[in-house]
Design a protein around this motif. Structure first.
Motif, PDB file in Angstrom:
ATOM      1  N   LEU A 217      10.710  43.846 -14.527  1.00  8.35           N
ATOM      2  CA  LEU A 217      11.665  44.929 -14.792  1.00  8.35           C
ATOM      3  C   LEU A 217      13.078  44.367 -14.917  1.00  8.35           C
ATOM      4  N   LEU A 218      13.442  43.489 -13.988  1.00  8.05           N
ATOM      5  CA  LEU A 218      14.782  42.919 -13.974  1.00  8.05           C
ATOM      6  C   LEU A 218      15.000  41.981 -15.161  1.00  8.05           C
ATOM      7  N   ASP A 219      13.979  41.218 -15.528  1.00  7.66           N
ATOM      8  CA  ASP A 219      14.113  40.306 -16.674  1.00  7.66           C
ATOM      9  C   ASP A 219      14.323  41.069 -17.984  1.00  7.66           C
ATOM     10  N   LEU A 220      13.658  42.213 -18.124  1.00  9.08           N
ATOM     11  CA  LEU A 220      13.895  43.041 -19.312  1.00  9.08           C
ATOM     12  C   LEU A 220      15.367  43.439 -19.385  1.00  9.08           C
ATOM     13  N   ALA A 221      15.932  43.839 -18.258  1.00  7.42           N
ATOM     14  CA  ALA A 221      17.337  44.236 -18.210  1.00  7.42           C
ATOM     15  C   ALA A 221      18.258  43.052 -18.486  1.00  7.42           C
ATOM     16  N   ARG A 222      17.933  41.887 -17.940  1.00  4.59           N
ATOM     17  CA  ARG A 222      18.771  40.692 -18.144  1.00  4.59           C
ATOM     18  C   ARG A 222      18.885  40.351 -19.636  1.00  4.59           C
ATOM     19  N   GLU A 223      17.785  40.476 -20.354  1.00  8.90           N
ATOM     20  CA  GLU A 223      17.821  40.172 -21.781  1.00  8.90           C
ATOM     21  C   GLU A 223      18.752  41.122 -22.528  1.00  8.90           C
ATOM     22  N   VAL A 224      18.737  42.380 -22.170  1.00 10.62           N
ATOM     23  CA  VAL A 224      19.616  43.350 -22.833  1.00 10.62           C
ATOM     24  C   VAL A 224      21.077  43.000 -22.572  1.00 10.62           C
ATOM     25  N   VAL A 225      21.392  42.624 -21.351  1.00  8.01           N
ATOM     26  CA  VAL A 225      22.761  42.231 -21.007  1.00  8.01           C
ATOM     27  C   VAL A 225      23.189  41.034 -21.852  1.00  8.01           C
ATOM     28  N   ALA A 226      22.323  40.041 -21.962  1.00  5.83           N
ATOM     29  CA  ALA A 226      22.666  38.841 -22.733  1.00  5.83           C
ATOM     30  C   ALA A 226      22.908  39.185 -24.201  1.00  5.83           C
ATOM     31  N   VAL A 227      22.082  40.053 -24.753  1.00  8.72           N
ATOM     32  CA  VAL A 227      22.244  40.448 -26.156  1.00  8.72           C
ATOM     33  C   VAL A 227      23.541  41.241 -26.337  1.00  8.72           C
ATOM     34  N   GLY A 228      23.797  42.191 -25.446  1.00  7.30           N
ATOM     35  CA  GLY A 228      25.017  42.980 -25.540  1.00  7.30           C
ATOM     36  C   GLY A 228      26.271  42.123 -25.460  1.00  7.30           C
ATOM     37  N   ARG A 229      26.297  41.188 -24.528  1.00 10.86           N
ATOM     38  CA  ARG A 229      27.459  40.299 -24.392  1.00 10.86           C
ATOM     39  C   ARG A 229      27.650  39.453 -25.654  1.00 10.86           C
ATOM     40  N   ALA A 230      26.555  39.012 -26.244  1.00  7.99           N
ATOM     41  CA  ALA A 230      26.651  38.229 -27.479  1.00  7.99           C
ATOM     42  C   ALA A 230      27.188  39.064 -28.640  1.00  7.99           C
ATOM     43  N   HIS A 231      27.011  40.383 -28.560  1.00  7.25           N
ATOM     44  CA  HIS A 231      27.549  41.288 -29.582  1.00  7.25           C
ATOM     45  C   HIS A 231      28.968  41.743 -29.243  1.00  7.25           C
ATOM     46  N   GLY A 232      29.559  41.183 -28.196  1.00  5.65           N
ATOM     47  CA  GLY A 232      30.948  41.492 -27.873  1.00  5.65           C
ATOM     48  C   GLY A 232      31.155  42.676 -26.943  1.00  5.65           C
ATOM     49  N   VAL A 233      30.079  43.157 -26.330  1.00  3.55           N
ATOM     50  CA  VAL A 233      30.201  44.284 -25.398  1.00  3.55           C
ATOM     51  C   VAL A 233      30.620  43.742 -24.030  1.00  3.55           C
ATOM     52  N   SER A 234      31.566  44.419 -23.391  1.00  2.96           N
ATOM     53  CA  SER A 234      32.154  43.904 -22.150  1.00  2.96           C
ATOM     54  C   SER A 234      31.306  44.240 -20.924  1.00  2.96           C
ATOM     55  N   LEU A 235      30.069  43.736 -20.920  1.00  6.37           N
ATOM     56  CA  LEU A 235      29.201  43.883 -19.762  1.00  6.37           C
ATOM     57  C   LEU A 235      29.369  42.674 -18.847  1.00  6.37           C
ATOM     58  N   PRO A 236      29.436  42.864 -17.515  1.00  8.48           N
ATOM     59  CA  PRO A 236      29.455  41.714 -16.608  1.00  8.48           C
ATOM     60  C   PRO A 236      28.169  40.899 -16.767  1.00  8.48           C
ATOM     61  N   VAL A 237      28.259  39.605 -16.564  1.00  6.11           N
ATOM     62  CA  VAL A 237      27.099  38.744 -16.741  1.00  6.11           C
ATOM     63  C   VAL A 237      25.973  39.109 -15.779  1.00  6.11           C
ATOM     64  N   ASP A 238      26.313  39.676 -14.623  1.00  7.23           N
ATOM     65  CA  ASP A 238      25.295  40.059 -13.628  1.00  7.23           C
ATOM     66  C   ASP A 238      25.041  41.568 -13.625  1.00  7.23           C
ATOM     67  N   TYR A 239      25.269  42.221 -14.769  1.00  5.68           N
ATOM     68  CA  TYR A 239      25.125  43.683 -14.799  1.00  5.68           C
ATOM     69  C   TYR A 239      23.703  44.127 -14.472  1.00  5.68           C
ATOM     70  N   ALA A 240      22.696  43.369 -14.891  1.00  4.05           N
ATOM     71  CA  ALA A 240      21.306  43.729 -14.570  1.00  4.05           C
ATOM     72  C   ALA A 240      21.094  43.748 -13.057  1.00  4.05           C
ATOM     73  N   GLU A 241      21.600  42.732 -12.385  1.00  3.75           N
ATOM     74  CA  GLU A 241      21.466  42.680 -10.921  1.00  3.75           C
ATOM     75  C   GLU A 241      22.231  43.823 -10.254  1.00  3.75           C
ATOM     76  N   GLN A 242      23.353  44.209 -10.837  1.00  2.00           N
ATOM     77  CA  GLN A 242      24.121  45.332 -10.291  1.00  2.00           C
ATOM     78  C   GLN A 242      23.341  46.650 -10.349  1.00  2.00           C
ATOM     79  N   ARG A 243      22.376  46.738 -11.245  1.00  2.00           N
ATOM     80  CA  ARG A 243      21.603  47.970 -11.411  1.00  2.00           C
ATOM     81  C   ARG A 243      20.438  48.086 -10.411  1.00  2.00           C
ATOM     82  N   ILE A 244      20.173  47.064  -9.637  1.00  2.27           N
ATOM     83  CA  ILE A 244      19.033  47.101  -8.709  1.00  2.27           C
ATOM     84  C   ILE A 244      19.114  48.287  -7.741  1.00  2.27           C
ATOM     85  N   PRO A 245      20.259  48.551  -7.098  1.00  2.55           N
ATOM     86  CA  PRO A 245      20.321  49.734  -6.220  1.00  2.55           C
ATOM     87  C   PRO A 245      20.065  51.044  -6.977  1.00  2.55           C
ATOM     88  N   PHE A 246      20.450  51.076  -8.242  1.00  4.80           N
ATOM     89  CA  PHE A 246      20.221  52.253  -9.088  1.00  4.80           C
ATOM     90  C   PHE A 246      18.722  52.481  -9.274  1.00  4.80           C
TER      91      PHE A 246
END
Length: 311
Positions: A217-246
């Motif tokens: 589940l977490l790896d799926l989220a990590r990939e989305v973060v990496a793709v978004g950042r590569a497209h110039g979206v201002s997501l923190p590099v650890d945004y997937a990990e930040q979503r764990i409590p969510f």
């Protein structure tokens, strides 16, 4: 303001009912048995947290009968986008705004050629709902939230008016100053949830309780973060990990609409979810093997179950 809701299923039906309860002038656009039930009995939200019943609603299957509106909530399944969008042109005035609360981050690219840049606003909805039966929306868990805004970041009159209408209806609504980032924040969560629950045919509880599937589940989220950042979206590099409590705060029976669609033999939004991550990743050279696995596993189910066939 006058609001039209194109697509009165889990998202449009739920938030539309709340807007009506708050006194907004809302017209639902629906079809089939759901339309007939709403005409006869209104709209019901079944929920352990805050059930709602609206005895009478304005509902039609023909947008041309509505007249010009101030704002459109666009909530149809992604594969219905173009036809549904073109049917709305008669109700669009020069200042009318349209907010897609559909899934994914490519949705507005589909709407832009039809409505133009000025009409488009960005938006995301967080809610666990599905059509339980015609005229009835079932809500899982207490989460309900909408985030929307102008792509330029301005606090326009139509954004402020829609926000006020949402607040009157008890919707947890926020105006975003960076709505592109807001879209990707939802995309991270949605792709992980939809990909894991649908490919594993399980609700969130068992998935997050097992160390191996939790990491998937977490790896799926990590990939989305990496793709978004590569497209110039201002997501923190650890945004997937930040979503764990969510993820951990959601009810164990929480699942995704794509999982519901698979179970019902309906077409899947796979092309724009895990498939969208693969496509967008390839465009910027970011590998997405986990999301590719989900896409490939589900690909033979993407068109839904053939009439009279098996799946």
């Amino acid at each position: 303001m006058r609001i039209a809701i194109m697509g009165s299923g889990g998202v449009g039906g739920y938030f539309g009912a709340r807007l009506v309860k708050g006194g907004a002038d809302v017209t639902f656009i629906a079809r089939g048995a759901h339309l007939a039930a709403m005409r006869e009995r209104g709209l019901t939200i079944e929920s352990a947290h805050e059930p709602i019943h609206v005895a009478q609603v304005n509902v039609t299957d023909d947008p041309k009968t509505i007249g010009r509106v101030d704002l459109v909530m666009f909530c149809v399944k992604l594969w219905d986008t173009e036809g549904a969008a073109r049917s709305l042109l008669p109700i669009m005035a020069p200042e009318t705004g349209i907010i897609s609360f559909q899934n994914g981050v490519q949705k507005d690219d589909m709407l832009r050629p039809i409505f133009g840049e000025k009409a488009l606003m960005g938006g995301v909805a967080y809610v666990g709902t599905t059509i339980a039966r015609p005229g009835v929306i079932a809500q899982t868990g207490p989460l309900q939230r909408m985030v929307f805004g102008e792509y330029g970041g301005s606090r326009s009159a139509r954004v402020e008016a829609f926000h006020a209408a949402c607040k009157q209806g008890g919707i947890n609504a926020e105006i975003s100053d960076d709505v592109r980032r807001s879209l990707w924040e939802k995309f991270v969560v949605l792709v992980a949830m939809s990909g894991a629950t649908t490919s594993m045919r399980q609700t969130l509880g068992p998935i997050r309780s097992n160390p191996v599937t939790r990491e998937f589940l977490l790896d799926l989220a990590r990939e989305v973060v990496a793709v978004g950042r590569a497209h110039g979206v201002s997501l923190p590099v650890d945004y997937a990990e930040q979503r764990i409590p969510f993820f951990d705060s959601w009810p164990p029976d929480m699942t995704a609409s794509m999982h519901h669609d698979l179970q019902a033999g309906k077409p899947l939004e796979l092309r724009w979810l895990s498939g969208g991550v693969v496509e967008l990743g390839a465009a910027v050279g970011v590998p997405t093997p986990m999301n590719r696995a989900v896409r490939d596993i589900l690909l033979l189910h993407a068109a839904g179950k053939p009439a009279g066939g098996t799946q």
